[in-house]
Scaffold this motif. Structure first.
Motif, mmCIF file in Angstrom:
data_model
loop_
_atom_site.group_PDB
_atom_site.id
_atom_site.type_symbol
_atom_site.label_atom_id
_atom_site.label_comp_id
_atom_site.label_asym_id
_atom_site.label_seq_id
_atom_site.Cartn_x
_atom_site.Cartn_y
_atom_site.Cartn_z
ATOM 1 N N PHE A 109 27.661 -3.138 -15.085
ATOM 2 C CA PHE A 109 28.228 -4.341 -15.695
ATOM 3 C C PHE A 109 27.083 -5.152 -16.301
ATOM 4 O O PHE A 109 26.417 -5.913 -15.592
ATOM 5 N N SER A 110 26.852 -4.991 -17.564
ATOM 6 C CA SER A 110 25.731 -5.668 -18.208
ATOM 7 C C SER A 110 25.944 -7.180 -18.167
ATOM 8 O O SER A 110 27.070 -7.677 -18.286
ATOM 9 N N GLY A 111 24.860 -7.884 -17.961
ATOM 10 C CA GLY A 111 24.936 -9.342 -17.952
ATOM 11 C C GLY A 111 25.194 -9.960 -16.602
ATOM 12 O O GLY A 111 25.320 -11.188 -16.503
ATOM 13 N N LEU A 112 25.280 -9.157 -15.547
ATOM 14 C CA LEU A 112 25.459 -9.740 -14.210
ATOM 15 C C LEU A 112 24.230 -10.569 -13.845
ATOM 16 O O LEU A 112 23.098 -10.106 -13.950
ATOM 17 N N ASP A 113 24.479 -11.776 -13.407
ATOM 18 C CA ASP A 113 23.381 -12.673 -13.049
ATOM 19 C C ASP A 113 22.588 -12.095 -11.879
ATOM 20 O O ASP A 113 23.171 -11.580 -10.917
ATOM 21 N N PRO A 114 21.244 -12.188 -11.925
ATOM 22 C CA PRO A 114 20.422 -11.701 -10.800
ATOM 23 C C PRO A 114 20.794 -12.337 -9.462
ATOM 24 O O PRO A 114 20.649 -11.707 -8.411
ATOM 25 N N GLU A 115 21.286 -13.567 -9.490
ATOM 26 C CA GLU A 115 21.696 -14.215 -8.245
ATOM 27 C C GLU A 115 22.889 -13.489 -7.614
ATOM 28 O O GLU A 115 23.008 -13.425 -6.385
ATOM 29 N N ILE A 116 23.769 -12.968 -8.457
ATOM 30 C CA ILE A 116 24.915 -12.204 -7.955
ATOM 31 C C ILE A 116 24.433 -10.905 -7.315
ATOM 32 O O ILE A 116 24.874 -10.529 -6.224
ATOM 33 N N LEU A 117 23.523 -10.224 -7.990
ATOM 34 C CA LEU A 117 22.986 -8.964 -7.457
ATOM 35 C C LEU A 117 22.250 -9.208 -6.145
ATOM 36 O O LEU A 117 22.353 -8.403 -5.208
ATOM 37 N N GLN A 118 21.522 -10.300 -6.057
ATOM 38 C CA GLN A 118 20.808 -10.599 -4.811
ATOM 39 C C GLN A 118 21.793 -10.859 -3.678
ATOM 40 O O GLN A 118 21.587 -10.398 -2.538
ATOM 41 N N ALA A 119 22.856 -11.591 -3.950
ATOM 42 C CA ALA A 119 23.860 -11.862 -2.907
ATOM 43 C C ALA A 119 24.508 -10.570 -2.423
ATOM 44 O O ALA A 119 24.789 -10.419 -1.226
ATOM 45 N N ILE A 120 24.737 -9.643 -3.345
ATOM 46 C CA ILE A 120 25.295 -8.341 -2.958
ATOM 47 C C ILE A 120 24.293 -7.574 -2.098
ATOM 48 O O ILE A 120 24.649 -6.980 -1.072
ATOM 49 N N GLU A 121 23.040 -7.593 -2.498
ATOM 50 C CA GLU A 121 21.998 -6.893 -1.736
ATOM 51 C C GLU A 121 21.888 -7.417 -0.314
ATOM 52 O O GLU A 121 21.628 -6.659 0.630
ATOM 53 N N ARG A 122 22.129 -8.708 -0.128
ATOM 54 C CA ARG A 122 21.887 -9.349 1.165
ATOM 55 C C ARG A 122 23.147 -9.536 2.007
ATOM 56 O O ARG A 122 23.064 -10.108 3.103
ATOM 57 N N HIS A 123 24.294 -9.066 1.532
ATOM 58 C CA HIS A 123 25.530 -9.399 2.225
ATOM 59 C C HIS A 123 25.700 -8.668 3.556
ATOM 60 O O HIS A 123 26.542 -9.061 4.367
ATOM 61 N N THR A 124 24.910 -7.637 3.814
ATOM 62 C CA THR A 124 25.040 -6.875 5.066
ATOM 63 C C THR A 124 23.964 -7.247 6.080
ATOM 64 O O THR A 124 24.270 -7.467 7.259
ATOM 65 N N CYS A 125 22.716 -7.307 5.641
ATOM 66 C CA CYS A 125 21.600 -7.525 6.568
ATOM 67 C C CYS A 125 21.000 -8.925 6.479
ATOM 68 O O CYS A 125 20.242 -9.311 7.365
ATOM 69 N N GLY A 126 21.317 -9.662 5.419
ATOM 70 C CA GLY A 126 20.739 -10.991 5.272
ATOM 71 C C GLY A 126 19.286 -10.938 4.869
ATOM 72 O O GLY A 126 18.750 -9.895 4.481
ATOM 73 N N ALA A 127 18.614 -12.094 4.964
ATOM 74 C CA ALA A 127 17.191 -12.232 4.654
ATOM 75 C C ALA A 127 16.737 -13.571 5.207
ATOM 76 O O ALA A 127 17.558 -14.428 5.548
ATOM 77 N N GLU A 128 15.440 -13.759 5.298
ATOM 78 C CA GLU A 128 14.934 -15.026 5.815
ATOM 79 C C GLU A 128 15.105 -16.163 4.812
ATOM 80 O O GLU A 128 15.242 -17.321 5.200
ATOM 81 N N ASP A 129 15.073 -15.843 3.526
ATOM 82 C CA ASP A 129 15.130 -16.881 2.489
ATOM 83 C C ASP A 129 16.464 -16.828 1.742
ATOM 84 O O ASP A 129 16.507 -16.739 0.525
ATOM 85 N N MET A 130 17.553 -16.900 2.477
ATOM 86 C CA MET A 130 18.884 -16.812 1.881
ATOM 87 C C MET A 130 19.168 -18.031 0.997
ATOM 88 O O MET A 130 18.937 -19.182 1.409
ATOM 89 N N SER A 131 19.698 -17.777 -0.187
ATOM 90 C CA SER A 131 20.155 -18.861 -1.050
ATOM 91 C C SER A 131 21.545 -19.292 -0.598
ATOM 92 O O SER A 131 22.216 -18.568 0.161
ATOM 93 N N PRO A 132 22.029 -20.453 -1.042
ATOM 94 C CA PRO A 132 23.404 -20.845 -0.700
ATOM 95 C C PRO A 132 24.428 -19.788 -1.123
ATOM 96 O O PRO A 132 25.366 -19.507 -0.376
ATOM 97 N N LEU A 133 24.250 -19.173 -2.291
ATOM 98 C CA LEU A 133 25.170 -18.122 -2.727
ATOM 99 C C LEU A 133 25.105 -16.922 -1.789
ATOM 100 O O LEU A 133 26.146 -16.346 -1.429
ATOM 101 N N ASP A 134 23.903 -16.537 -1.372
ATOM 102 C CA ASP A 134 23.742 -15.433 -0.420
ATOM 103 C C ASP A 134 24.524 -15.717 0.865
ATOM 104 O O ASP A 134 25.223 -14.849 1.394
ATOM 105 N N MET A 135 24.386 -16.944 1.375
ATOM 106 C CA MET A 135 25.051 -17.299 2.630
ATOM 107 C C MET A 135 26.564 -17.306 2.481
ATOM 108 O O MET A 135 27.295 -16.895 3.396
#
Length: 224
Positions: A109-135
């Motif tokens: 899906f061209s044009g997906l915002d990097p913030e969306i991709l990061q939230a998808i990457e982190r939705h299972t294991c999380g991260a120490e520096d989670m953004s509000p969207l990630d959370m």
């Protein structure tokens, strides 16, 4: 057909509708319904906590894109993309879908915002520096309406009653507890992430206590 009309009426955003169709075709029905539940829950959470609702909805809808793959396919894809180490790929393939989807959805899906991709990457294991969207996306995955287990019900009751940071902390803690109670392996970095969350939470509580104490002292001085 009426069923398709009801389905299409779910979203007013044309891009969201187009992606919804692709997700519906890719995932088995129960996984698709879960994804829609996460999408709608993430959008509700975003509205409550002041996060971009469209990004939350898109990330929620796409978060399980690679759940369509078998564990062997996920292992192969992760190895090809050099994602996760060999131990994680072999011992816990259940977490790989988040990494592989985030790495390749930008091409789907061209044009997906990097913030969306990061939230998808982190939705299972999380991260120490989670953004509000990630959370938002991480937590929505646990509390969407199709989740009926006790901890999901309890977490849903906290929605809007506590801060997003606190809700995410409670969700992450429940995730770790569930892995322990069911004798499953834990993603190696999850221990560090949990410790970081506990320390941050304790630090905020300490700062709040100090602020409350200063307010009380100021009130005493003012009334003396």
């Amino acid at each position: 057909p009426q069923e398709m009309h009801q389905h299409m009426a779910r979203f007013t955003d044309p891009e969201l509708n187009a992606i919804d169709q692709r997700v519906r075709q890719r995932l088995k029905p129960s996984r698709y319904e879960h994804s829609v539940g996460v999408c709608e829950t993430a959008r509700t959470m975003a509205r409550i906590y002041g996060v971009d609702q469209r990004k939350a909805a898109l990330a929620g809808l796409l978060h399980d894109w690679d759940k369509a793959l078998s564990f062997d396919q996920l292992r192969h894809k992760a190895q090809e993309l050099n994602l996760a180490d060999a131990y994680v790929r072999q011992s816990m393939p259940g977490v790989l879908h988040s990494f592989t989807a985030a790495a390749t959805l930008g091409q789907e899906f061209s044009g997906l915002d990097p913030e969306i991709l990061q939230a998808i990457e982190r939705h299972t294991c999380g991260a120490e520096d989670m953004s509000p969207l990630d959370m938002v996306v991480f937590t929505a995955d646990l509390i969407e309406p199709n989740r009926t287990f006790d901890s999901a019900v309890r977490l849903r009751r906290l929605l809007g009653e506590v801060s997003l940071d606190e809700l995410y902390y409670q969700a992450y803690k429940e995730t770790v507890l569930n892995l322990l109670h069911t004798d499953r392996t834990i993603y190696p970095e999850s221990v560090n992430i949990y410790n970081h969350l506990v320390q941050c939470r304790a630090g905020k509580a300490d700062r709040q206590c100090k602020a409350d104490k200063a307010d009380r002292q100021a009130e005493v001085l003012e009334n003396s």
